[in-house]
Each structure stands twice: as C-alpha cells, then as structure tokens.
Enzyme design. Structure first.
Site, mmCIF file in Angstrom:
data_model
loop_
_atom_site.group_PDB
_atom_site.id
_atom_site.type_symbol
_atom_site.label_atom_id
_atom_site.label_comp_id
_atom_site.label_asym_id
_atom_site.label_seq_id
_atom_site.Cartn_x
_atom_site.Cartn_y
_atom_site.Cartn_z
ATOM 1 N N LYS A 23 0.835 -1.214 0.000
ATOM 2 C CA LYS A 23 0.000 0.000 0.000
ATOM 3 C C LYS A 23 0.868 1.262 0.000
ATOM 4 O O LYS A 23 0.639 2.183 -0.781
ATOM 5 C CB LYS A 23 -0.936 -0.027 1.223
ATOM 6 N N SER A 24 1.861 1.302 0.878
ATOM 7 C CA SER A 24 2.713 2.505 0.960
ATOM 8 C C SER A 24 3.422 2.760 -0.362
ATOM 9 O O SER A 24 3.519 3.903 -0.831
ATOM 10 C CB SER A 24 3.773 2.323 2.047
ATOM 11 N N SER A 168 7.256 9.157 11.969
ATOM 12 C CA SER A 168 6.144 8.961 11.030
ATOM 13 C C SER A 168 6.630 9.171 9.611
ATOM 14 O O SER A 168 7.111 10.252 9.252
ATOM 15 C CB SER A 168 5.021 9.955 11.340
ATOM 16 N N ASP A 316 1.843 -1.161 11.946
ATOM 17 C CA ASP A 316 0.575 -1.610 11.351
ATOM 18 C C ASP A 316 0.281 -3.087 11.656
ATOM 19 O O ASP A 316 -0.836 -3.554 11.427
ATOM 20 C CB ASP A 316 0.601 -1.407 9.829
ATOM 21 N N LYS A 343 -4.473 5.810 14.462
ATOM 22 C CA LYS A 343 -4.563 5.098 13.180
ATOM 23 C C LYS A 343 -6.025 5.132 12.709
ATOM 24 O O LYS A 343 -6.819 5.922 13.205
ATOM 25 C CB LYS A 343 -4.033 3.667 13.345
ATOM 26 N N ARG A 347 -6.421 1.874 17.761
ATOM 27 C CA ARG A 347 -6.215 0.421 17.682
ATOM 28 C C ARG A 347 -5.913 -0.212 19.031
ATOM 29 O O ARG A 347 -5.961 -1.445 19.142
ATOM 30 C CB ARG A 347 -5.133 0.083 16.650
HETATM 31 C C1 S3P Z 1 2.470 4.895 6.142
HETATM 32 C C2 S3P Z 1 3.059 5.246 7.324
HETATM 33 C C3 S3P Z 1 2.575 4.803 8.643
HETATM 34 C C4 S3P Z 1 1.618 3.634 8.525
HETATM 35 C C5 S3P Z 1 0.609 3.834 7.436
HETATM 36 C C6 S3P Z 1 1.305 4.000 6.090
HETATM 37 C C7 S3P Z 1 3.038 5.403 4.870
HETATM 38 O O1 S3P Z 1 1.905 5.873 9.259
HETATM 39 O O2 S3P Z 1 0.974 3.395 9.753
HETATM 40 O O3 S3P Z 1 -0.258 2.717 7.359
HETATM 41 O O4 S3P Z 1 2.705 4.868 3.800
HETATM 42 O O5 S3P Z 1 3.835 6.345 4.939
HETATM 43 P P1 S3P Z 1 2.697 7.019 10.064
HETATM 44 O O6 S3P Z 1 3.550 7.723 9.099
HETATM 45 O O7 S3P Z 1 1.637 7.919 10.621
HETATM 46 O O8 S3P Z 1 3.471 6.325 11.123
#
Ligand code: S3P
Length: 432
Positions: A23-24, A168, A316, A343, A347
């Site tokens: 996803k990221s 983050s 996650d 989140k 959670r």
């Molecule tokens: C993500 C970063 C994380 C993660 C999220 C996806 C990303 O969040 O929990 O599901 O794609 O950069 P945070 O950046 O708030 O930690």
C-alpha cells in the site's frame, strides 16, 4: 455489511500464494508518477480503495492516469503540470493520501480543498500542517488546521530543518515532498527510523536524497523523471497469513514475492523471538525494494516484550501480533506504541474490545497493551469499526474459534486487501 465465517473442528491452512501490492509503495508510485515528467508504468499496484483515492485526487488535478487491473500508466507533466482542482479532493479513509498530498500541494501555486471520511476527520493533521506552514504554505482548516476539512494554497516555499516529534513516514514524506521545489535545503530528523519508501523511490525517479542517520535531506528545485515500478507484495497484508500459519494447528503457508524492506520487517523479527518457525528465502535485492518468499509452519509461541525502536517498523502489524500473543505461552507486553491511538481507529481500544469478545485475556495500557496467553478463543459477533486491519485480524482469529463468527463492517478490508476472504477460503483445508 457483515460476513459470517464458519470454522469446523480441526481445519488447517495450507498453500503457496501471493498477497496484493504494498500500500505505501503503491501510493507513492502514483503520486511520484503524477508529478514526474514523462511516462511512469506501475506493475502490481494495490487496487484497494485507499490507492484508488490517490489516483482520483491526481486525476482531479488533470493528470492522465490509466488503469487496467493492477497495471497503471501515468503521463506526468511535472509538478508544474498539476492543475487547480475544480472539485474537493476526497481521500476517504486514506491517511497516506492526505498527508503526502499536502506535501505536494504545498508546492502547487493554486487552491485545493481536502476532505476525508469520519475516521480521517479524527486523525491529527497538524503533524504535517505545522512544518508546511513553516515552509511558507498557506493552510487552514477545522480547529486551526488540526483536522479536516483543510484548505491549502501552495506556492514558493523555503527549506527548513525539521525535527519531527514523531517517527512517522507520512510526516517525513510530506516535508521531503514539499522540499522538492523549496528554495534551499530541507531536512527532516525523526526520533526513530520510519519506513523509507519515499527516499528509495525519489532516487528511482532521479532525485537526490541524502541520509545521515535519522536525518534525511533534500535539495530544492529538483524534478522527477518518469520510470517503471514493480510493486512487491505488502508485508503488512502478508502478516495476517504469517500469524494464521503459526497459530492454526497443522498449517504451512508460503507467501511469495513479499517486500522485506528492513524498515518494515519488525514483524518477522518479533515472531521469531516468540518462537515462530519462519523462513525467509529467495531474497532479491536487485530492485529498489528487496523481496523474498516467506514460509511459516505452526509453532509454539511464547510471550515477549515489544517496544522501543522496533515499534515504527511494525506499527501496522500490532493488531495481528496481539492475536498471536493470545496463543503464546505467558505475558506479552506491547509498549511505546501510543501512535496506535491515531490510526484508522484507536487500535489499542479496538483490538482490546474485539479480542475480549472472543475470550482473549487482554488489557489496554497507556501506550500499548498486555496480553495473557494462551487463551481459547470462542466465536462471537465482532466489529472491524471500519478499520481494515482490525477486520482481517478478527477473520484470522475466527479460524481458532470453532463455530460461527460474524464480522460486522467487513467491507473495510477492501482498503488494503480486496480479495482477502477468497484467499482465506482457498487456504482452509479439512484436517483429514
Ligand atoms: C504509512 C506510514 C505509517 C503507517 C501507514 C502507512 C506510509 O503511518 O501506519 O499505514 O505509507 O507512509 P505514520 O507515518 O503515521 O506512522
């Protein structure tokens, strides 16, 4: 909607399969392709709702994006090619879309309104709004820009040296993306290392990002060149089946082509420490993101303490780690994880509430949870609360609860794993 899942006595899980794209990485591929010059081809994009939102937002800014299943082609015209959107940009449930998008919009010399769903409306946006304001973007929104709806007018920015109070990747990425066109140099320092897909992918698009420990630096006035991206399977989606294969008796599962970027593999380390039989092989380091096949076999697990630097590397995966801990011998303590509260749902609350309904011995703490294992799970009517990862964790929990478990709001799972239930069904075998 709700989903009824029946579990017969003695089922086991067997199979070799792959999970949808990360996803990221999928979000970033669409975003960076949209602000690059030239064509970007993406193979294996996650087609869950969050990534479709990212596509929609950039199409509303005039970017030509065509999708055929999980193949996407983008004809980018550079950041300056983005057009002022006539409509509101709606990210629905996607935190990554809104936070990274704000970083990009900070450079765009026009006005845009950004909204999301009820979950996004509760999630803090000031963590990206504050540094972007410091760089010179004009942003306003509910409660002084702390929450959606937000309104942004970008333009000429100045680089900053930002020390982020949270680890983050969304904050780091938003600031680095704003820094792409800012005057001077922009850097972000985090308290701990978060996922580094932005840094890796910006390099693939021809940008220079420097690293000095936890400090990432980007020079302004850079542009991106279109490229080809192969998205690996999402280790965060694989995690549900890794744990399923470990806790359902007589199981063995192999998941192929999983992304094993070290900033994401805390789950594998923690499961090994709990005693998991888990094998990572066929490691391919040739692309920007390493991939491997991962095999798990049913294992006796033991409770451990999880906290510190590993937390951002498995944030996650905590819901499914909590489920694993309900089957482990002894106490598992998860700490330093207050980020769980912001989140898709809180959670800490949703994991504790829903697993308790199934008979788990689990309690919330200020920055995590305590789980007393092993406990026998029983079927119940449980709720995803609109959180995809809570829904999938509960579906895996149902494999241990003989009888019928009902998962309410199961449609949330489509956010990151559209064919999750079909995949789970294919792996279930009678223990003959
Ligand atoms: C993500 C970063 C994380 C993660 C999220 C996806 C990303 O969040 O929990 O599901 O794609 O950069 P945070 O950046 O708030 O930690």
């Amino acid at each position: 909607m709700s989903m009824r899942l029946k579990t017969e006595e003695g089922i086991r899980l067997r199979g070799t399969f792959s999970v949808p794209g990360d996803k990221s990485i999928s979000h970033r591929a669409v975003m960076f392709g949209s602000i690059a010059e030239g064509t970007t081809s993406i193979h294996g994009l996650l087609t869950g709702d969050d990534c479709l939102r990212t596509i929609d937002c950039f199409q509303k800014m005039g970017v030509q994006i065509e999708r055929d299943g999980d193949y996407v082609e983008i004809r980018g015209k550079g950041i300056d090619g983005l057009q002022e959107p006539k409509e509101i940009l709606d990210v629905r449930n996607s935190g990554t879309t809104i936070r990274l998008l704000l970083g990009i919009l900070a450079n765009a010399p026009f006005h845009a309104c950004v909204i999301g769903d009820g979950s996004i409306a509760k999630r803090p946006m000031d963590r990206v709004v504050q540094p972007l304001l410091q760089m010179g973007a004009k942003i306003d929104g509910r409660e002084n820009g702390r929450f959606t709806p937000l309104s942004i007018r970008g333009g000429t920015l100045t680089g900053i040296d930002y020390v982020s109070p949270v680890a983050s990747a969304q904050v780091k990425s938003a600031v680095l993306l704003a820094g792409l066109r800012a005057d001077g140099v922009t850097s972000v320092t985090e308290p701990q290392m978060s996922r580094d897909h932005t840094e890796r992918m910006l390099r693939l698009f021809g940008c220079n990002v420097e690293e000095d420990g936890l400090k990432k630096t980007i020079k302004g006035n850079q542009s991106l060149r279109g490229t080809t991206i192969h998205v690996p399977g999402d280790v965060s989606s694989a995690a549900f089946f890794l744990v399923a294969g470990l806790i359902v008796p007589n199981s063995e599962l192999t998941i192929q082509n999983v992304g094993i970027n070290p900033t994401r593999t805390g789950i594998i380390e923690v499961l090994k420490e709990m005693g998991a039989d888990i094998l990572v092989e066929g490691k391919d380091d040739h692309s920007i993101e390493p991939v491997a096949d991962i095999t798990v076999k049913t294992s006796s697990l033991k409770g451990i303490e999880i906290g510190g630097d590993v937390i951002p590397r498995l944030i996650d995966e905590i819901p499914i780690i909590a489920l694993a801990a309900t089957q482990a011998d002894g106490v598992t303590i998860i700490k330093d994880a207050a980020e769980l509260k912001v989140k898709e749902t809180n959670r800490i609350d949703t994991v504790v509430k829903e697993l308790s309904k199934m008979g788990a011995q689990i309690e919330a703490t200020d920055d995590g949870m305590k789980i007393y294992g092993p406990s026998k799970l029983r079927p119940a009517t449980v709720n995803s609360h609109g959180d995809h990862r809570i829904g999938m964790m509960l579906a895996i929990a149902s494999c241990l609860a003989k009888g019928e478990t009902v998962i309410e709001n199961n449609e949330a799972i489509g956010i990151s794993f559209p064919r999750f239930f079909e995949q789970l069904k294919q792996l279930k075998h009678a223990n003959t």
